[in-house]
Enzyme design. Structure first.
Site, PDB file in Angstrom:
ATOM      1  N   HIS A  25     -12.695  24.654 -21.306  1.00 41.54           N
ATOM      2  CA  HIS A  25     -13.806  24.908 -20.819  1.00 41.54           C
ATOM      3  C   HIS A  25     -15.191  24.672 -21.320  1.00 41.54           C
ATOM      4  O   HIS A  25     -15.259  24.860 -21.879  1.00 41.54           O
ATOM      5  CB  HIS A  25     -13.650  26.504 -21.325  1.00 41.54           C
ATOM      6  CG  HIS A  25     -14.734  27.845 -20.307  1.00 41.54           C
ATOM      7  ND1 HIS A  25     -14.372  28.623 -20.449  1.00 41.54           N
ATOM      8  CD2 HIS A  25     -15.737  28.019 -20.397  1.00 41.54           C
ATOM      9  CE1 HIS A  25     -15.137  28.895 -19.635  1.00 41.54           C
ATOM     10  NE2 HIS A  25     -16.123  29.106 -19.942  1.00 41.54           N
ATOM     11  N   HIS A  27     -19.244  23.756 -19.021  1.00 42.04           N
ATOM     12  CA  HIS A  27     -19.921  23.951 -17.887  1.00 42.04           C
ATOM     13  C   HIS A  27     -20.596  22.690 -18.069  1.00 42.04           C
ATOM     14  O   HIS A  27     -22.090  21.955 -19.426  1.00 42.04           O
ATOM     15  CB  HIS A  27     -21.716  25.169 -18.564  1.00 42.04           C
ATOM     16  CG  HIS A  27     -20.596  26.666 -18.832  1.00 42.04           C
ATOM     17  ND1 HIS A  27     -20.278  27.326 -17.249  1.00 42.04           N
ATOM     18  CD2 HIS A  27     -19.686  27.287 -19.070  1.00 42.04           C
ATOM     19  CE1 HIS A  27     -19.505  28.147 -17.702  1.00 42.04           C
ATOM     20  NE2 HIS A  27     -19.347  28.192 -19.450  1.00 42.04           N
ATOM     21  N   LYS A 111     -11.133  30.349 -11.155  1.00 44.19           N
ATOM     22  CA  LYS A 111     -11.670  31.596 -12.138  1.00 44.19           C
ATOM     23  C   LYS A 111     -12.619  32.854 -11.403  1.00 44.19           C
ATOM     24  O   LYS A 111     -12.778  32.612 -10.578  1.00 44.19           O
ATOM     25  CB  LYS A 111     -12.450  30.377 -12.369  1.00 44.19           C
ATOM     26  CG  LYS A 111     -14.348  31.350 -13.645  1.00 44.19           C
ATOM     27  CD  LYS A 111     -13.383  30.856 -15.230  1.00 44.19           C
ATOM     28  CE  LYS A 111     -14.568  31.793 -15.898  1.00 44.19           C
ATOM     29  NZ  LYS A 111     -14.792  31.230 -17.077  1.00 44.19           N
ATOM     30  N   HIS A 148     -12.349  35.355 -16.821  1.00 45.69           N
ATOM     31  CA  HIS A 148     -13.849  35.461 -18.139  1.00 45.69           C
ATOM     32  C   HIS A 148     -13.552  37.173 -18.506  1.00 45.69           C
ATOM     33  O   HIS A 148     -13.858  38.586 -17.875  1.00 45.69           O
ATOM     34  CB  HIS A 148     -15.196  36.159 -17.144  1.00 45.69           C
ATOM     35  CG  HIS A 148     -16.045  36.142 -18.471  1.00 45.69           C
ATOM     36  ND1 HIS A 148     -17.152  34.774 -19.138  1.00 45.69           N
ATOM     37  CD2 HIS A 148     -16.591  37.441 -18.609  1.00 45.69           C
ATOM     38  CE1 HIS A 148     -17.985  35.809 -19.334  1.00 45.69           C
ATOM     39  NE2 HIS A 148     -17.827  36.920 -19.324  1.00 45.69           N
ATOM     40  N   HIS A 186     -12.791  32.558 -23.741  1.00 47.34           N
ATOM     41  CA  HIS A 186     -13.789  31.540 -24.989  1.00 47.34           C
ATOM     42  C   HIS A 186     -13.194  34.070 -25.324  1.00 47.34           C
ATOM     43  O   HIS A 186     -13.667  34.520 -25.149  1.00 47.34           O
ATOM     44  CB  HIS A 186     -14.721  31.933 -24.253  1.00 47.34           C
ATOM     45  CG  HIS A 186     -15.095  32.674 -22.936  1.00 47.34           C
ATOM     46  ND1 HIS A 186     -14.983  34.070 -23.099  1.00 47.34           N
ATOM     47  CD2 HIS A 186     -15.620  31.946 -21.761  1.00 47.34           C
ATOM     48  CE1 HIS A 186     -15.630  33.539 -21.700  1.00 47.34           C
ATOM     49  NE2 HIS A 186     -15.806  32.706 -21.097  1.00 47.34           N
ATOM     50  N   ASP A 259     -16.447  26.397 -23.685  1.00 50.03           N
ATOM     51  CA  ASP A 259     -17.916  26.907 -23.745  1.00 50.03           C
ATOM     52  C   ASP A 259     -19.338  26.610 -23.597  1.00 50.03           C
ATOM     53  O   ASP A 259     -20.354  27.535 -23.733  1.00 50.03           O
ATOM     54  CB  ASP A 259     -17.573  28.774 -24.042  1.00 50.03           C
ATOM     55  CG  ASP A 259     -18.227  29.473 -23.024  1.00 50.03           C
ATOM     56  OD1 ASP A 259     -18.437  29.055 -21.179  1.00 50.03           O
ATOM     57  OD2 ASP A 259     -18.410  30.467 -23.314  1.00 50.03           O
TER      58      ASP A 259
HETATM   59  C1  NCD Z   1     -21.650  30.977 -19.527  1.00 50.25           C
HETATM   60  C2  NCD Z   1     -22.972  30.206 -19.166  1.00 50.25           C
HETATM   61  O1  NCD Z   1     -24.239  29.704 -19.298  1.00 50.25           O
HETATM   62  O2  NCD Z   1     -22.767  29.955 -17.668  1.00 50.25           O
HETATM   63  N1  NCD Z   1     -22.885  31.656 -20.371  1.00 50.25           N
HETATM   64  C3  NCD Z   1     -21.979  31.484 -21.498  1.00 50.25           C
HETATM   65  O3  NCD Z   1     -22.485  32.796 -22.627  1.00 50.25           O
HETATM   66  N2  NCD Z   1     -20.772  31.709 -22.082  1.00 50.25           N
HETATM   67  C4  NCD Z   1     -21.110  31.336 -18.800  1.00 50.25           C
HETATM   68  C5  NCD Z   1     -20.082  32.176 -19.805  1.00 50.25           C
HETATM   69  O4  NCD Z   1     -18.604  31.557 -19.139  1.00 50.25           O
HETATM   70  O5  NCD Z   1     -19.421  33.046 -19.372  1.00 50.25           O
HETATM   71 ZN    ZN Z   2     -17.957  29.843 -19.936  1.00 48.88          ZN
END
Ligand code: NCD
Ligand code: ZN
Length: 358
Positions: A25, A27, A111, A148, A186, A259
Protein backbone atom coordinates in the site's frame (compact mmCIF):
# COMPACT_ATOMS: atom_id res chain seq x y z
CA UNK A 1 13.52 -19.19 9.20
CA UNK A 2 15.80 -16.20 8.79
CA UNK A 3 18.17 -17.44 11.48
CA UNK A 4 19.45 -19.76 8.77
CA UNK A 5 20.69 -16.68 6.96
CA UNK A 6 21.22 -14.40 9.92
CA UNK A 7 24.40 -14.02 11.92
CA UNK A 8 24.23 -14.48 15.66
CA UNK A 9 26.87 -13.29 18.08
CA UNK A 10 26.02 -15.01 21.34
CA UNK A 11 22.23 -14.69 21.58
CA UNK A 12 21.89 -11.45 19.68
CA UNK A 13 21.16 -11.41 15.98
CA UNK A 14 22.96 -8.48 14.36
CA UNK A 15 22.52 -9.21 10.68
CA UNK A 16 19.52 -10.37 8.76
CA UNK A 17 18.99 -11.08 5.08
CA UNK A 18 15.46 -11.05 3.75
CA UNK A 19 13.86 -11.67 0.43
CA UNK A 20 13.42 -8.24 -1.19
CA UNK A 21 10.27 -6.73 0.35
CA UNK A 22 6.98 -5.60 -1.16
CA UNK A 23 5.02 -2.56 -0.02
CA UNK A 24 1.38 -3.54 -0.41
CA UNK A 25 0.00 0.00 0.00
CA UNK A 26 1.92 3.01 -1.27
CA UNK A 27 1.16 6.55 -2.46
CA UNK A 28 3.58 7.65 -5.17
CA UNK A 29 1.64 10.70 -6.43
CA UNK A 30 2.57 12.19 -9.79
CA UNK A 31 4.83 14.78 -11.42
CA UNK A 32 7.49 16.39 -9.26
CA UNK A 33 6.39 14.57 -6.10
CA UNK A 34 6.58 11.19 -7.85
CA UNK A 35 10.08 12.06 -9.02
CA UNK A 36 11.12 12.94 -5.47
CA UNK A 37 9.63 9.98 -3.57
CA UNK A 38 9.92 7.05 -6.00
CA UNK A 39 13.63 6.37 -5.30
CA UNK A 40 12.86 6.24 -1.56
CA UNK A 41 10.69 3.16 -2.15
CA UNK A 42 12.62 1.63 -5.06
CA UNK A 43 15.85 1.62 -3.03
CA UNK A 44 14.54 -1.17 -0.76
CA UNK A 45 11.28 -2.46 -2.23
CA UNK A 46 10.96 -4.57 -5.37
CA UNK A 47 7.27 -3.87 -5.88
CA UNK A 48 4.40 -1.90 -4.45
CA UNK A 49 0.64 -1.81 -4.71
CA UNK A 50 0.28 1.77 -5.95
CA UNK A 51 -2.71 3.75 -4.72
CA UNK A 52 -4.91 5.41 -7.37
CA UNK A 53 -6.01 8.52 -5.44
CA UNK A 54 -4.49 11.05 -7.81
CA UNK A 55 -6.38 14.17 -8.80
CA UNK A 56 -8.26 13.16 -10.92
CA UNK A 57 -8.23 9.53 -9.74
CA UNK A 58 -6.99 6.54 -11.73
CA UNK A 59 -10.31 4.97 -12.68
CA UNK A 60 -9.90 3.08 -15.97
CA UNK A 61 -7.45 0.50 -17.22
CA UNK A 62 -6.13 3.02 -19.75
CA UNK A 63 -5.48 5.56 -16.98
CA UNK A 64 -3.66 2.92 -14.93
CA UNK A 65 -1.48 2.01 -17.92
CA UNK A 66 -0.58 5.66 -18.48
CA UNK A 67 0.19 6.15 -14.75
CA UNK A 68 2.39 3.06 -14.75
CA UNK A 69 4.34 4.48 -17.70
CA UNK A 70 4.85 7.76 -15.81
CA UNK A 71 6.12 5.86 -12.76
CA UNK A 72 8.59 3.84 -14.82
CA UNK A 73 9.74 7.00 -16.61
CA UNK A 74 10.44 8.62 -13.21
CA UNK A 75 12.60 5.71 -12.04
CA UNK A 76 16.26 6.72 -11.80
CA UNK A 77 18.71 4.97 -14.10
CA UNK A 78 19.89 1.68 -12.63
CA UNK A 79 16.97 1.22 -10.20
CA UNK A 80 14.43 -1.54 -10.62
CA UNK A 81 10.88 -1.37 -9.36
CA UNK A 82 7.63 -2.99 -10.42
CA UNK A 83 4.56 -0.82 -9.76
CA UNK A 84 1.48 -2.97 -9.17
CA UNK A 85 -1.43 -0.88 -10.34
CA UNK A 86 -4.86 -0.37 -8.82
CA UNK A 87 -8.09 1.20 -10.01
CA UNK A 88 -10.10 3.71 -8.02
CA UNK A 89 -13.64 2.38 -7.64
CA UNK A 90 -16.39 4.85 -8.51
CA UNK A 91 -20.11 4.39 -8.81
CA UNK A 92 -19.62 4.54 -12.61
CA UNK A 93 -16.82 1.95 -12.85
CA UNK A 94 -17.35 -0.48 -15.73
CA UNK A 95 -16.97 -4.14 -14.64
CA UNK A 96 -15.72 -5.12 -18.10
CA UNK A 97 -12.94 -2.52 -18.05
CA UNK A 98 -11.85 -3.81 -14.63
CA UNK A 99 -11.88 -7.41 -15.84
CA UNK A 100 -9.86 -6.55 -18.97
CA UNK A 101 -7.27 -4.58 -16.96
CA UNK A 102 -6.90 -7.52 -14.59
CA UNK A 103 -6.71 -10.09 -17.39
CA UNK A 104 -3.89 -8.15 -19.06
CA UNK A 105 -1.88 -8.37 -15.81
CA UNK A 106 -1.77 -4.58 -15.46
CA UNK A 107 -4.10 -4.17 -12.51
CA UNK A 108 -3.73 -6.16 -9.30
CA UNK A 109 -6.55 -4.70 -7.19
CA UNK A 110 -9.40 -2.22 -7.07
CA UNK A 111 -9.49 0.37 -4.30
CA UNK A 112 -12.62 1.30 -2.42
CA UNK A 113 -12.65 4.70 -0.76
CA UNK A 114 -15.87 5.58 1.01
CA UNK A 115 -16.61 9.09 -0.31
CA UNK A 116 -15.15 11.71 2.02
CA UNK A 117 -13.13 9.28 4.17
CA UNK A 118 -9.64 10.58 3.33
CA UNK A 119 -7.35 12.48 0.92
CA UNK A 120 -8.85 12.70 -2.59
CA UNK A 121 -11.79 10.43 -1.81
CA UNK A 122 -14.48 12.75 -3.19
CA UNK A 123 -15.02 10.44 -6.19
CA UNK A 124 -15.41 7.41 -3.93
CA UNK A 125 -18.46 5.33 -3.24
CA UNK A 126 -21.60 6.72 -1.57
CA UNK A 127 -24.14 4.08 -2.52
CA UNK A 128 -22.64 0.62 -2.24
CA UNK A 129 -25.47 -0.93 -4.27
CA UNK A 130 -24.11 0.95 -7.30
CA UNK A 131 -20.84 -1.02 -7.24
CA UNK A 132 -22.42 -4.42 -6.73
CA UNK A 133 -21.87 -5.45 -10.37
CA UNK A 134 -18.16 -4.62 -10.21
CA UNK A 135 -17.69 -6.46 -6.92
CA UNK A 136 -19.41 -9.55 -8.28
CA UNK A 137 -17.22 -9.52 -11.38
CA UNK A 138 -14.14 -9.17 -9.16
CA UNK A 139 -15.25 -12.10 -7.01
CA UNK A 140 -15.62 -14.15 -10.19
CA UNK A 141 -12.07 -13.46 -11.37
CA UNK A 142 -10.39 -13.39 -7.93
CA UNK A 143 -9.31 -9.73 -8.16
CA UNK A 144 -8.81 -8.29 -4.66
CA UNK A 145 -10.70 -5.27 -3.35
CA UNK A 146 -8.51 -2.99 -1.22
CA UNK A 147 -10.64 -1.17 1.31
CA UNK A 148 -10.10 2.10 3.14
CA UNK A 149 -11.96 0.88 6.18
CA UNK A 150 -13.48 3.98 7.73
CA UNK A 151 -17.01 5.34 7.58
CA UNK A 152 -17.18 8.99 6.64
CA UNK A 153 -20.41 9.67 8.57
CA UNK A 154 -19.74 12.92 10.45
CA UNK A 155 -21.82 11.62 13.35
CA UNK A 156 -19.30 8.85 14.03
CA UNK A 157 -16.35 9.72 16.25
CA UNK A 158 -13.12 9.64 14.26
CA UNK A 159 -11.58 7.11 16.66
CA UNK A 160 -14.54 4.74 16.07
CA UNK A 161 -14.75 4.98 12.30
CA UNK A 162 -12.82 1.80 11.57
CA UNK A 163 -14.78 -0.39 13.97
CA UNK A 164 -18.09 1.03 12.73
CA UNK A 165 -17.03 0.46 9.10
CA UNK A 166 -16.55 -3.25 9.76
CA UNK A 167 -20.12 -3.64 11.03
CA UNK A 168 -21.90 -1.22 8.73
CA UNK A 169 -20.05 -1.68 5.44
CA UNK A 170 -17.34 -4.30 5.21
CA UNK A 171 -19.08 -7.28 6.73
CA UNK A 172 -22.30 -6.67 4.72
CA UNK A 173 -20.27 -6.36 1.48
CA UNK A 174 -18.42 -9.58 2.17
CA UNK A 175 -21.62 -11.45 3.04
CA UNK A 176 -23.36 -10.16 -0.07
CA UNK A 177 -20.43 -11.04 -2.35
CA UNK A 178 -19.26 -14.57 -1.61
CA UNK A 179 -15.76 -15.25 -2.87
CA UNK A 180 -14.75 -11.56 -2.96
CA UNK A 181 -11.13 -11.28 -1.89
CA UNK A 182 -10.61 -8.25 0.35
CA UNK A 183 -7.63 -6.46 1.88
CA UNK A 184 -8.56 -4.36 4.86
CA UNK A 185 -5.97 -1.64 4.48
CA UNK A 186 -3.90 0.05 7.18
CA UNK A 187 -5.77 -1.46 10.10
CA UNK A 188 -5.41 0.58 13.28
CA UNK A 189 -7.58 -1.19 15.84
CA UNK A 190 -7.95 -4.41 17.79
CA UNK A 191 -11.34 -4.75 16.05
CA UNK A 192 -9.59 -4.61 12.67
CA UNK A 193 -7.10 -7.28 13.76
CA UNK A 194 -9.88 -9.51 15.08
CA UNK A 195 -11.94 -9.07 11.94
CA UNK A 196 -9.02 -10.03 9.67
CA UNK A 197 -8.40 -13.05 11.90
CA UNK A 198 -12.04 -14.09 11.48
CA UNK A 199 -11.57 -14.52 7.72
CA UNK A 200 -10.17 -17.51 5.95
CA UNK A 201 -7.86 -17.10 2.92
CA UNK A 202 -10.11 -14.46 1.30
CA UNK A 203 -9.38 -11.64 3.78
CA UNK A 204 -6.02 -9.96 4.38
CA UNK A 205 -4.97 -6.93 6.39
CA UNK A 206 -2.14 -4.49 5.82
CA UNK A 207 -0.39 -2.76 8.69
CA UNK A 208 1.73 0.37 8.38
CA UNK A 209 5.11 0.99 9.95
CA UNK A 210 3.99 4.10 11.79
CA UNK A 211 0.97 2.43 13.41
CA UNK A 212 3.37 -0.06 15.02
CA UNK A 213 5.26 2.87 16.56
CA UNK A 214 2.86 5.66 17.47
CA UNK A 215 -0.39 5.91 19.35
CA UNK A 216 -2.68 8.93 19.56
CA UNK A 217 -0.65 10.51 22.35
CA UNK A 218 2.20 10.96 19.91
CA UNK A 219 -0.07 13.16 17.82
CA UNK A 220 -1.77 15.12 20.55
CA UNK A 221 0.07 15.13 23.88
CA UNK A 222 2.52 17.93 24.59
CA UNK A 223 1.76 19.80 21.36
CA UNK A 224 0.09 18.87 18.11
CA UNK A 225 2.38 16.95 15.76
CA UNK A 226 1.09 17.19 12.21
CA UNK A 227 3.64 14.76 10.80
CA UNK A 228 2.08 11.97 12.89
CA UNK A 229 -1.41 12.72 11.59
CA UNK A 230 -2.65 10.21 9.04
CA UNK A 231 -5.86 8.39 8.25
CA UNK A 232 -6.95 6.17 9.75
CA UNK A 233 -5.70 8.16 12.72
CA UNK A 234 -3.54 6.33 15.27
CA UNK A 235 -5.63 5.00 18.16
CA UNK A 236 -4.93 4.35 21.85
CA UNK A 237 -2.04 2.19 23.06
CA UNK A 238 -4.04 -1.05 23.43
CA UNK A 239 -4.71 -0.95 19.70
CA UNK A 240 -1.05 -0.36 18.83
CA UNK A 241 -0.15 -3.41 20.90
CA UNK A 242 -2.77 -5.51 19.07
CA UNK A 243 -1.29 -4.39 15.73
CA UNK A 244 2.20 -5.29 16.89
CA UNK A 245 1.08 -8.75 17.96
CA UNK A 246 -0.59 -9.30 14.59
CA UNK A 247 2.37 -8.02 12.55
CA UNK A 248 4.96 -10.16 14.31
CA UNK A 249 2.75 -13.26 14.53
CA UNK A 250 3.76 -14.63 11.13
CA UNK A 251 0.03 -15.10 10.41
CA UNK A 252 -0.17 -15.01 6.57
CA UNK A 253 -3.25 -12.76 6.71
CA UNK A 254 -1.16 -9.79 7.90
CA UNK A 255 1.42 -8.02 5.73
CA UNK A 256 3.18 -4.71 5.25
CA UNK A 257 1.48 -1.84 3.48
CA UNK A 258 3.36 1.28 4.54
CA UNK A 259 0.70 3.76 3.38
CA UNK A 260 3.68 6.06 2.94
CA UNK A 261 1.77 9.20 1.89
CA UNK A 262 3.87 12.25 1.06
CA UNK A 263 2.51 15.76 1.43
CA UNK A 264 4.68 18.87 1.21
CA UNK A 265 5.48 20.32 4.63
CA UNK A 266 3.53 23.52 4.07
CA UNK A 267 0.34 21.46 3.69
CA UNK A 268 1.09 19.33 6.78
CA UNK A 269 2.07 22.27 8.98
CA UNK A 270 -1.16 24.06 8.27
CA UNK A 271 -4.37 25.15 9.99
CA UNK A 272 -6.11 22.27 8.18
CA UNK A 273 -3.20 19.86 7.73
CA UNK A 274 -3.24 16.95 5.28
CA UNK A 275 -3.31 13.35 6.49
CA UNK A 276 -0.36 11.10 5.73
CA UNK A 277 2.96 9.90 7.17
CA UNK A 278 5.94 9.58 4.85
CA UNK A 279 7.77 6.39 5.85
CA UNK A 280 9.25 5.04 2.61
CA UNK A 281 12.79 6.15 3.48
CA UNK A 282 13.23 4.39 6.83
CA UNK A 283 10.52 1.74 6.95
CA UNK A 284 12.80 -1.28 6.76
CA UNK A 285 15.12 -0.03 9.53
CA UNK A 286 12.22 0.90 11.80
CA UNK A 287 10.52 -2.46 11.21
CA UNK A 288 13.71 -4.34 12.09
CA UNK A 289 13.80 -2.36 15.34
CA UNK A 290 10.15 -3.18 16.11
CA UNK A 291 10.48 -6.86 15.28
CA UNK A 292 13.63 -7.12 17.37
CA UNK A 293 11.84 -5.50 20.32
CA UNK A 294 9.13 -8.12 19.96
CA UNK A 295 11.68 -10.96 19.74
CA UNK A 296 10.39 -11.73 16.26
CA UNK A 297 13.17 -10.89 13.81
CA UNK A 298 12.74 -14.37 12.39
CA UNK A 299 9.22 -13.35 11.28
CA UNK A 300 10.12 -10.03 9.64
CA UNK A 301 10.50 -11.67 6.25
CA UNK A 302 7.00 -13.16 6.40
CA UNK A 303 5.55 -9.71 7.09
CA UNK A 304 7.52 -7.74 4.51
CA UNK A 305 8.34 -10.22 1.76
CA UNK A 306 6.16 -13.34 1.79
CA UNK A 307 2.61 -12.92 3.12
CA UNK A 308 1.59 -10.06 0.85
CA UNK A 309 2.96 -11.68 -2.29
CA UNK A 310 1.14 -14.88 -1.40
CA UNK A 311 -2.15 -13.03 -0.87
CA UNK A 312 -1.82 -11.29 -4.24
CA UNK A 313 -0.78 -14.60 -5.83
CA UNK A 314 2.55 -13.17 -6.98
CA UNK A 315 5.82 -15.03 -7.14
CA UNK A 316 8.10 -14.02 -4.27
CA UNK A 317 10.84 -11.56 -5.23
CA UNK A 318 14.16 -12.96 -6.34
CA UNK A 319 16.67 -10.57 -4.76
CA UNK A 320 17.50 -9.93 -1.12
CA UNK A 321 18.03 -7.05 1.26
CA UNK A 322 20.39 -7.14 4.23
CA UNK A 323 20.03 -5.23 7.48
CA UNK A 324 22.81 -4.93 10.00
CA UNK A 325 22.61 -3.76 13.60
CA UNK A 326 25.47 -1.38 14.33
CA UNK A 327 26.74 0.56 17.30
CA UNK A 328 25.74 3.87 15.79
CA UNK A 329 22.23 4.92 14.89
CA UNK A 330 21.13 4.88 11.26
CA UNK A 331 20.80 8.33 9.75
CA UNK A 332 18.45 9.47 7.04
CA UNK A 333 17.52 12.93 5.86
CA UNK A 334 14.94 14.83 7.94
CA UNK A 335 13.26 15.79 4.70
CA UNK A 336 13.13 14.63 1.11
CA UNK A 337 13.38 17.61 -1.20
CA UNK A 338 12.31 18.04 -4.77
CA UNK A 339 10.18 20.16 -7.02
CA UNK A 340 7.07 19.56 -4.92
CA UNK A 341 8.67 21.06 -1.80
CA UNK A 342 10.18 19.40 1.28
CA UNK A 343 8.51 16.26 2.68
CA UNK A 344 9.29 15.34 6.27
CA UNK A 345 10.47 11.76 6.80
CA UNK A 346 8.73 9.87 9.63
CA UNK A 347 10.60 10.30 12.90
CA UNK A 348 10.10 7.16 15.01
CA UNK A 349 11.16 9.10 18.11
CA UNK A 350 13.98 6.73 19.10
CA UNK A 351 17.38 5.87 17.66
CA UNK A 352 17.34 2.97 15.20
CA UNK A 353 20.49 0.89 14.98
CA UNK A 354 19.43 -1.28 12.01
CA UNK A 355 21.08 -0.13 8.78
CA UNK A 356 20.07 -1.42 5.38
CA UNK A 357 23.44 -2.42 3.95
CA UNK A 358 22.53 -3.91 0.59
C1 NCD B 1 -3.47 9.06 2.24
C2 NCD B 1 -3.03 10.11 1.22
O1 NCD B 1 -2.47 11.12 1.63
O2 NCD B 1 -3.24 9.88 0.03
N1 NCD B 1 -3.41 9.65 3.55
C3 NCD B 1 -3.30 8.99 4.71
O3 NCD B 1 -3.40 9.63 5.76
N2 NCD B 1 -3.07 7.69 4.76
C4 NCD B 1 -4.81 8.54 1.89
C5 NCD B 1 -5.15 7.29 2.65
O4 NCD B 1 -4.59 6.23 2.41
O5 NCD B 1 -6.04 7.36 3.50
ZN1 ZN C 1 -3.18 5.14 1.79
Amino acid sequence: MESRRGTRYGRTMTRITLRRPDDMHLHLRDGAMLQAVLPESARHFARAIVMPNLVPPVVTGAEAAAYRDRILAALPEGMRFDPLMTLYLTEATDPEDVAAAAASGLVKAVKLYPAGATTNSQSGVRDFDKVRGVLERMAGIGLPLCVHGEVSDPAVDIFDREAVFIDRVLDPIRRATPGLRVVMEHITTREGVDYVRSGSGDLGGTITTHHLVINRNHILAGGIRPHYYCLPVAKRETHRLALRAAAVSGDPRFFLGTDSAPHPDHLKEHACGCAGCFTATNTMSVLAHVFEEEGALDRLEAFTSANGAAFYRLAPNGGTITLEKRGSAAVWPDKITGGAGPVTVFNPGFPVYWHVTT
